[in-house]
Design a protein around this motif. Structure first.
Motif, PDB file in Angstrom:
ATOM      1  N   ARG A  68       0.832  -1.203   0.000  1.00  0.00           N
ATOM      2  CA  ARG A  68       0.000   0.000   0.000  1.00  0.00           C
ATOM      3  C   ARG A  68       0.871   1.260   0.000  1.00  0.00           C
ATOM      4  N   LEU A  69       2.003   1.189   0.670  1.00  0.00           N
ATOM      5  CA  LEU A  69       2.960   2.303   0.602  1.00  0.00           C
ATOM      6  C   LEU A  69       3.438   2.492  -0.830  1.00  0.00           C
ATOM      7  N   ARG A  70       3.734   1.397  -1.510  1.00  0.00           N
ATOM      8  CA  ARG A  70       4.174   1.473  -2.904  1.00  0.00           C
ATOM      9  C   ARG A  70       3.100   2.092  -3.783  1.00  0.00           C
ATOM     10  N   LEU A  71       1.852   1.715  -3.549  1.00  0.00           N
ATOM     11  CA  LEU A  71       0.755   2.256  -4.359  1.00  0.00           C
ATOM     12  C   LEU A  71       0.670   3.764  -4.195  1.00  0.00           C
ATOM     13  N   LEU A  72       0.748   4.243  -2.963  1.00  0.00           N
ATOM     14  CA  LEU A  72       0.709   5.690  -2.736  1.00  0.00           C
ATOM     15  C   LEU A  72       1.944   6.363  -3.331  1.00  0.00           C
ATOM     16  N   THR A  73       3.103   5.754  -3.172  1.00  0.00           N
ATOM     17  CA  THR A  73       4.328   6.332  -3.736  1.00  0.00           C
ATOM     18  C   THR A  73       4.235   6.437  -5.253  1.00  0.00           C
ATOM     19  N   ASP A  74       3.715   5.400  -5.884  1.00  0.00           N
ATOM     20  CA  ASP A  74       3.581   5.429  -7.342  1.00  0.00           C
ATOM     21  C   ASP A  74       2.598   6.512  -7.786  1.00  0.00           C
ATOM     22  N   LEU A  75       1.509   6.676  -7.047  1.00  0.00           N
ATOM     23  CA  LEU A  75       0.571   7.760  -7.387  1.00  0.00           C
ATOM     24  C   LEU A  75       1.258   9.115  -7.276  1.00  0.00           C
ATOM     25  N   ILE A  76       1.969   9.351  -6.184  1.00  0.00           N
ATOM     26  CA  ILE A  76       2.630  10.645  -6.009  1.00  0.00           C
ATOM     27  C   ILE A  76       3.679  10.855  -7.096  1.00  0.00           C
ATOM     28  N   SER A  77       4.412   9.809  -7.449  1.00  0.00           N
ATOM     29  CA  SER A  77       5.378   9.913  -8.558  1.00  0.00           C
ATOM     30  C   SER A  77       4.668  10.300  -9.846  1.00  0.00           C
ATOM     31  N   TRP A  78       3.541   9.661 -10.113  1.00  0.00           N
ATOM     32  CA  TRP A  78       2.769   9.975 -11.327  1.00  0.00           C
ATOM     33  C   TRP A  78       2.307  11.432 -11.305  1.00  0.00           C
ATOM     34  N   LEU A  79       1.819  11.887 -10.165  1.00  0.00           N
ATOM     35  CA  LEU A  79       1.376  13.277 -10.049  1.00  0.00           C
ATOM     36  C   LEU A  79       2.531  14.250 -10.267  1.00  0.00           C
ATOM     37  N   PHE A  80       3.709  13.932  -9.726  1.00  0.00           N
ATOM     38  CA  PHE A  80       4.874  14.792  -9.933  1.00  0.00           C
ATOM     39  C   PHE A  80       5.249  14.850 -11.412  1.00  0.00           C
ATOM     40  N   VAL A  81       5.188  13.713 -12.091  1.00  0.00           N
ATOM     41  CA  VAL A  81       5.525  13.679 -13.516  1.00  0.00           C
ATOM     42  C   VAL A  81       4.549  14.539 -14.312  1.00  0.00           C
ATOM     43  N   VAL A  82       3.259  14.417 -14.009  1.00  0.00           N
ATOM     44  CA  VAL A  82       2.254  15.218 -14.718  1.00  0.00           C
ATOM     45  C   VAL A  82       2.453  16.703 -14.426  1.00  0.00           C
ATOM     46  N   ASP A  83       2.640  17.043 -13.159  1.00  0.00           N
ATOM     47  CA  ASP A  83       2.811  18.450 -12.795  1.00  0.00           C
ATOM     48  C   ASP A  83       4.036  19.056 -13.466  1.00  0.00           C
ATOM     49  N   ASP A  84       5.136  18.322 -13.481  1.00  0.00           N
ATOM     50  CA  ASP A  84       6.349  18.839 -14.101  1.00  0.00           C
ATOM     51  C   ASP A  84       6.184  18.981 -15.613  1.00  0.00           C
ATOM     52  N   ALA A  85       5.461  18.032 -16.219  1.00  0.00           N
ATOM     53  CA  ALA A  85       5.205  18.142 -17.660  1.00  0.00           C
ATOM     54  C   ALA A  85       4.392  19.400 -17.966  1.00  0.00           C
ATOM     55  N   CYS A  86       3.429  19.711 -17.098  1.00  0.00           N
ATOM     56  CA  CYS A  86       2.594  20.897 -17.311  1.00  0.00           C
ATOM     57  C   CYS A  86       3.343  22.181 -16.986  1.00  0.00           C
ATOM     58  N   ASP A  87       4.051  22.200 -15.861  1.00  0.00           N
ATOM     59  CA  ASP A  87       4.643  23.440 -15.364  1.00  0.00           C
ATOM     60  C   ASP A  87       5.992  23.760 -15.995  1.00  0.00           C
ATOM     61  N   GLU A  88       6.783  22.744 -16.294  1.00  0.00           N
ATOM     62  CA  GLU A  88       8.158  22.977 -16.741  1.00  0.00           C
ATOM     63  C   GLU A  88       8.425  22.556 -18.182  1.00  0.00           C
ATOM     64  N   ASP A  89       7.641  21.604 -18.700  1.00  0.00           N
ATOM     65  CA  ASP A  89       7.892  21.099 -20.050  1.00  0.00           C
ATOM     66  C   ASP A  89       6.925  21.650 -21.094  1.00  0.00           C
ATOM     67  N   GLY A  90       6.017  22.533 -20.683  1.00  0.00           N
ATOM     68  CA  GLY A  90       5.156  23.209 -21.645  1.00  0.00           C
ATOM     69  C   GLY A  90       3.834  22.537 -21.942  1.00  0.00           C
ATOM     70  N   LEU A  91       3.557  21.359 -21.366  1.00  0.00           N
ATOM     71  CA  LEU A  91       2.303  20.685 -21.667  1.00  0.00           C
ATOM     72  C   LEU A  91       1.102  21.508 -21.214  1.00  0.00           C
ATOM     73  N   GLY A  92       1.251  22.225 -20.097  1.00  0.00           N
ATOM     74  CA  GLY A  92       0.150  23.006 -19.567  1.00  0.00           C
ATOM     75  C   GLY A  92       0.156  24.454 -19.996  1.00  0.00           C
ATOM     76  N   SER A  93       0.831  24.773 -21.086  1.00  0.00           N
ATOM     77  CA  SER A  93       0.912  26.174 -21.524  1.00  0.00           C
ATOM     78  C   SER A  93      -0.371  26.662 -22.169  1.00  0.00           C
ATOM     79  N   ALA A  94      -1.190  25.736 -22.663  1.00  0.00           N
ATOM     80  CA  ALA A  94      -2.460  26.113 -23.303  1.00  0.00           C
ATOM     81  C   ALA A  94      -3.417  24.932 -23.216  1.00  0.00           C
ATOM     82  N   PRO A  95      -4.708  25.189 -23.014  1.00  0.00           N
ATOM     83  CA  PRO A  95      -5.656  24.077 -22.909  1.00  0.00           C
ATOM     84  C   PRO A  95      -5.755  23.252 -24.188  1.00  0.00           C
TER      85      PRO A  95
END
Length: 314
Positions: A68-95
């Motif tokens: 269960r710790l792994r499941l939560l860790t994997d979710l948080i990792s996934w969220l970090f990847v999405v957030d970084d893609a949006c905030d730093e890699d330009g994915l979230g620059s426009a809808p």
């Protein structure tokens, strides 16, 4: 910024702990992210390691079973990847750029972790998300699966709100920002997996009680606002204003120092309200809600302690 945060934010008066399997979860979660193609370069691997998803999860679930710790860790990792893609890699620059990705991920969520493969159009993010949903489904708590999926939908739609703000150079007001921050932070799906990890899930009735919902919302706000204060030094260079300090400064026309203090005061006031609300719930003697409150306490404390050491906002 850490010096200011430590001096201005009230330290959550909860016991600090860290799961004994945190380091193992970190290694395995990084391998999981790589296996789904979430990490495609050394830079992104270093960025994910600096985020220390396992360090946050291990503090939020210090007594959970390792899977269960792994499941939560994997979710948080996934969220970090999405957030970084949006905030730093330009994915979230426009809808218009983000929308096809969100649509693919919504398709994954609509499958609720069924045994089939993730839709190919969803890409690496979708394949990893499908794996998360599949594992939540396998835990055998249908109501929690529905809650998890619903909260992730809220998160994805909130990312589109951020993208629209960036495209139009729109700075949200404080009230609007506070409402949407609960969703852009990905806190509620993380809460769902923390409840699953503690295996202390209340029936739907107690979960819908207004007093418990109010405490749950306060806990989400505290996690997000603590993050905003600690991360402000990194985020103040961004023009989109998606930080509590920035939203306060723009709406009130205060200087940076005054806005930082106002954000800290907001956190401290919410912590006092949380403690009062929690005490009132515990006084009812309803043991079914105690695990949920324990989980929220853990998250508030975990965010504070993780923020003190994580390299993500250094």
């Amino acid at each position: 910024m850490r010096i200011f945060a430590v001096s201005a934010l009230r330290e959550p008066p909860f016991l600090a702990a860290r799961h004994h399997g945190t380091d193992l979860a970190a290694e395995e979660s990084t391998a999981w992210a790589q296996s789904f193609g979430l990490i495609t370069s050394g830079h992104r691997l270093d960025r994910l390691r600096r985020a220390d998803a396992a360090g946050l999860a291990g503090r939020a679930c210090p007594e959970a079973p390792l899977d269960r710790l792994r499941l939560l860790t994997d979710l948080i990792s996934w969220l970090f990847v999405v957030d970084d893609a949006c905030d730093e890699d330009g994915l979230g620059s426009a809808p218009t750029r983000l929308a096809p990705v969100v649509a693919g991920l919504m398709d994954v969520l609509d499958r609720h972790g069924d045994a089939g493969a993730a839709p190919p159009a969803a890409g690496a993010l979708g394949a990893a998300l499908h794996d998360l949903c599949r594992r939540v489904r396998a835990a055998g708590h249908p109501a929690l699966l529905l809650r998890f999926v619903s909260r992730l939908r809220d998160y994805l739609l909130a990312l589109l709100w951020e993208a629209a703000n960036r495209e139009h150079r729109r700075a949200p007001g404080v009230a609007e920002y506070v409402q949407m921050r609960r969703h852009t932070g990905g806190v509620h799906p993380s809460f769902a997996l923390t409840d699953l990890a503690l295996d202390g899930l209340p029936d739907a009735g107690p979960q819908a009680e207004p007093a418990l919902l109010a405490v749950d919302t306060l806990a989400a706000d505290l996690v997000c606002w603590c993050n905003d204060v600690f991360s402000y030094a990194k985020e103040r260079v961004a023009p989109d204003g998606h930080n509590l300090v920035t939203a306060i400064a723009r709406e009130t026309r205060q200087g940076e120092a005054e806005a930082l203090l106002a954000a800290a005061d907001r956190f401290n006031g919410a912590l006092a309200a949380y403690l009062a609300g929690e005490a009132a719930l515990l006084a009812t003697g309803d043991e079914a809600i105690r695990p949920v409150l324990t989980a929220r306490r853990n998250w508030i404390r975990a965010t504070y302690d993780w923020s003190l050491v994580a390299a993500r906002y250094a």
